[in-house]
Design an enzyme around this catalytic site. Structure first.
Site, PDB file in Angstrom:
ATOM      1  N   SER A  45       0.833  -1.221   0.000  1.00 51.06           N
ATOM      2  CA  SER A  45       0.000   0.000   0.000  1.00 51.06           C
ATOM      3  C   SER A  45       0.857   1.255   0.000  1.00 51.06           C
ATOM      4  CB  SER A  45      -0.880   0.011   1.254  1.00 51.06           C
ATOM      5  OG  SER A  45      -1.585   1.223   1.362  1.00 51.06           O
ATOM      6  N   TYR A  67      -2.287  -0.987  10.520  1.00 48.71           N
ATOM      7  CA  TYR A  67      -2.335  -1.458   9.130  1.00 48.71           C
ATOM      8  C   TYR A  67      -1.126  -0.935   8.358  1.00 48.71           C
ATOM      9  CZ  TYR A  67      -4.024  -1.380   4.243  1.00 48.71           C
ATOM     10  OH  TYR A  67      -4.156  -1.502   2.876  1.00 48.71           O
TER      11      TYR A  67
HETATM   12  P1  NAD Z   1     -11.425  -5.946  -0.204  1.00 46.31           P
HETATM   13  O1  NAD Z   1     -12.188  -5.867   1.049  1.00 46.31           O
HETATM   14  O2  NAD Z   1     -12.176  -6.120  -1.459  1.00 46.31           O
HETATM   15  O3  NAD Z   1     -10.343  -7.106  -0.142  1.00 46.31           O
HETATM   16  C1  NAD Z   1      -9.764  -7.550   1.048  1.00 46.31           C
HETATM   17  C2  NAD Z   1     -10.031  -9.026   1.141  1.00 46.31           C
HETATM   18  O4  NAD Z   1      -9.266  -9.576   2.197  1.00 46.31           O
HETATM   19  C3  NAD Z   1     -11.471  -9.372   1.460  1.00 46.31           C
HETATM   20  O5  NAD Z   1     -12.263  -9.513   0.291  1.00 46.31           O
HETATM   21  C4  NAD Z   1     -11.343 -10.688   2.203  1.00 46.31           C
HETATM   22  O6  NAD Z   1     -11.696 -11.765   1.354  1.00 46.31           O
HETATM   23  C5  NAD Z   1      -9.873 -10.778   2.536  1.00 46.31           C
HETATM   24  N1  NAD Z   1      -9.698 -11.038   3.955  1.00 46.31           N
HETATM   25  C6  NAD Z   1      -9.661 -10.140   4.963  1.00 46.31           C
HETATM   26  N2  NAD Z   1      -9.545 -10.789   6.134  1.00 46.31           N
HETATM   27  C7  NAD Z   1      -9.479 -12.124   5.842  1.00 46.31           C
HETATM   28  C8  NAD Z   1      -9.353 -13.285   6.638  1.00 46.31           C
HETATM   29  N3  NAD Z   1      -9.257 -13.232   7.972  1.00 46.31           N
HETATM   30  N4  NAD Z   1      -9.353 -14.488   6.002  1.00 46.31           N
HETATM   31  C9  NAD Z   1      -9.468 -14.581   4.656  1.00 46.31           C
HETATM   32  N5  NAD Z   1      -9.585 -13.481   3.865  1.00 46.31           N
HETATM   33  C10 NAD Z   1      -9.589 -12.279   4.462  1.00 46.31           C
HETATM   34  O7  NAD Z   1     -10.532  -4.632  -0.261  1.00 46.31           O
HETATM   35  P2  NAD Z   1      -9.314  -4.194  -1.200  1.00 46.31           P
HETATM   36  O8  NAD Z   1      -9.163  -2.750  -0.948  1.00 46.31           O
HETATM   37  O9  NAD Z   1      -9.460  -4.687  -2.558  1.00 46.31           O
HETATM   38  O10 NAD Z   1      -8.084  -4.911  -0.509  1.00 46.31           O
HETATM   39  C11 NAD Z   1      -7.190  -5.735  -1.214  1.00 46.31           C
HETATM   40  C12 NAD Z   1      -5.766  -5.396  -0.847  1.00 46.31           C
HETATM   41  O11 NAD Z   1      -5.503  -4.069  -1.292  1.00 46.31           O
HETATM   42  C13 NAD Z   1      -5.457  -5.422   0.623  1.00 46.31           C
HETATM   43  O12 NAD Z   1      -4.180  -6.009   0.807  1.00 46.31           O
HETATM   44  C14 NAD Z   1      -5.377  -3.970   1.000  1.00 46.31           C
HETATM   45  O13 NAD Z   1      -4.517  -3.745   2.081  1.00 46.31           O
HETATM   46  C15 NAD Z   1      -4.802  -3.387  -0.277  1.00 46.31           C
HETATM   47  N6  NAD Z   1      -4.961  -1.957  -0.441  1.00 46.31           N
HETATM   48  C16 NAD Z   1      -6.182  -1.401  -0.611  1.00 46.31           C
HETATM   49  C17 NAD Z   1      -6.280  -0.040  -0.800  1.00 46.31           C
HETATM   50  C18 NAD Z   1      -7.610   0.644  -1.001  1.00 46.31           C
HETATM   51  O14 NAD Z   1      -7.658   1.875  -0.992  1.00 46.31           O
HETATM   52  N7  NAD Z   1      -8.671  -0.068  -1.203  1.00 46.31           N
HETATM   53  C19 NAD Z   1      -5.134   0.767  -0.777  1.00 46.31           C
HETATM   54  C20 NAD Z   1      -3.908   0.156  -0.593  1.00 46.31           C
HETATM   55  C21 NAD Z   1      -3.820  -1.199  -0.432  1.00 46.31           C
END
Ligand code: NAD
Ligand code: MG
Length: 294
Positions: A186, A199
């Site tokens: 991130s 986080y």
């Molecule tokens: P999202 O909620 O769609 O995806 C996160 C996923 O993590 C969930 O769908 C879930 O299936 C999984 N997860 C969480 N806890 C879990 C557990 N205990 N067991 C199994 N699965 C679990 O959200 P996203 O934003 O697409 O996140 C995906 C990645 O992107 C993450 O690593 C997040 O840190 C990163 N990210 C997101 C952003 C943003 O702005 N959305 C920014 C930077 C990084």
């Protein structure tokens, strides 16, 4: 005909509704549905015959990667939590419509036995494993530093740091030379926000892990890279990842001036999985909407 779009208004530019779901959140129930490439991503066979596992592949950025991989010719397994079954079924349908095989593996990544076994179960279902996207994470915002409990910190560290290391240990036993591992880190790894300090620390750890282990994995011909997203509209944000007051303007302070959509990262996940990036390992690619990663 060339299609040229101004990034500033290529996707939704308005305010987001305040909305709150329990962790881990269901994309199907969000207002202003994220664009994960269901219609908008077009594949050209760049991952033909490949076999990919994407954790957190039911929604958001992982769903964008899973759909793009299928549209590029890969069979895809996804992992997600049981409460996200409805989202996972939608992804399965899109993968199958692309003519590829989809395998669903619900389960909680805080369970080490499940997390380790997932790598082998996915490989068995797919007939091998050459692309591993460690994308699942937990992000829960707090109002104050004093709100952090040890349970909160331990869950975040378990899912975001401990589990990926355990899964990489299993993956290196079975992934052949030419394979690719991609960790979703991130912008928070480089520019941390106070209300998601725990986080941000785990994301910094992930970036560090990529740098420390790329050489080890290359000894087996496996590339290890990361993607560092900026503010992307996903269920993470509406299931505790953001404080409600930040939600309407989410992403508006990026250089692009709006939140990113998951499909805008899909091409980067495809590139890092494909042989086009055969000389790329130990790197983190920023897809931040402009903010530098350094
Ligand atoms: P999202 O909620 O769609 O995806 C996160 C996923 O993590 C969930 O769908 C879930 O299936 C999984 N997860 C969480 N806890 C879990 C557990 N205990 N067991 C199994 N699965 C679990 O959200 P996203 O934003 O697409 O996140 C995906 C990645 O992107 C993450 O690593 C997040 O840190 C990163 N990210 C997101 C952003 C943003 O702005 N959305 C920014 C930077 C990084
Ligand atoms: Mg989800």
């Amino acid at each position: 005909m060339t299609s040229l779009n101004d990034p500033r208004d290529k996707f939704y530019t308005g305010q987001f509704d305040k909305q709150k779901q329990p962790y881990p959140g269901v994309q199907k129930e969000m207002t202003q549905t994220p664009d994960c490439g269901e219609e908008t991503y077009k594949g050209t066979g760049r991952l033909s015959g490949r076999k990919a596992l994407v954790t957190g592949g039911d929604s958001g950025i992982g769903r964008g990667a899973a759909i793009a991989y299928a549209k590029e010719g890969a069979d895809v397994a996804i992992n997600y939590m049981k409460d996200e079954q409805a989202d996972a079924e939608e992804v399965k349908k899109v993968i199958e419509e692309a003519g590829q095989k989809a395998h669903l593996f619900p389960g909680d990544l805080r369970d080490e036995t499940f997390a380790r076994q997932l790598i082998h179960d996915a490989a068995e279902a797919l007939g091998g494993l050459d692309t591993l996207v460690l994308n699942a994470s937990m992000q829960q915002a707090v109002e104050n530093f004093s709100d952090y409990t040890s349970k909160h910190l331990e869950d975040t560290y378990k899912i975001n740091v401990v589990t990926p290391v355990m899964q990489m240990q299993e993956a290196e036993k079975i992934m052949p030379a030419g394979s690719s591992i991609i960790i979703t880190t991130s912008i928070q790894s480089f520019a941390p926000s106070a209300h998601i300090a725990d986080y941000a620390m785990t994301k910094a750890a992930q970036t560090n892990l990529i740098k420390s282990q790329a050489k080890h994995f290359m000894e087996k011909g496996i590339r290890l890279n990361g993607v560092a997203p900026g503010p992307i509209w996903t269920p993470l944000q509406i299931s505790g990842g953001q404080l409600q007051d930040y939600m309407p303007e989410f992403g508006h302070d990026s250089y692009v001036g709006r939140a990113g959509q998951p499909v805008e990262l899909a091409g980067t996940y495809v590139h890092l999985a494909s042989e086009e990036s055969s000389y790329t390992s130990g790197q983190v690619y920023g897809v931040t909407g402009g903010e530098p990663i350094n």
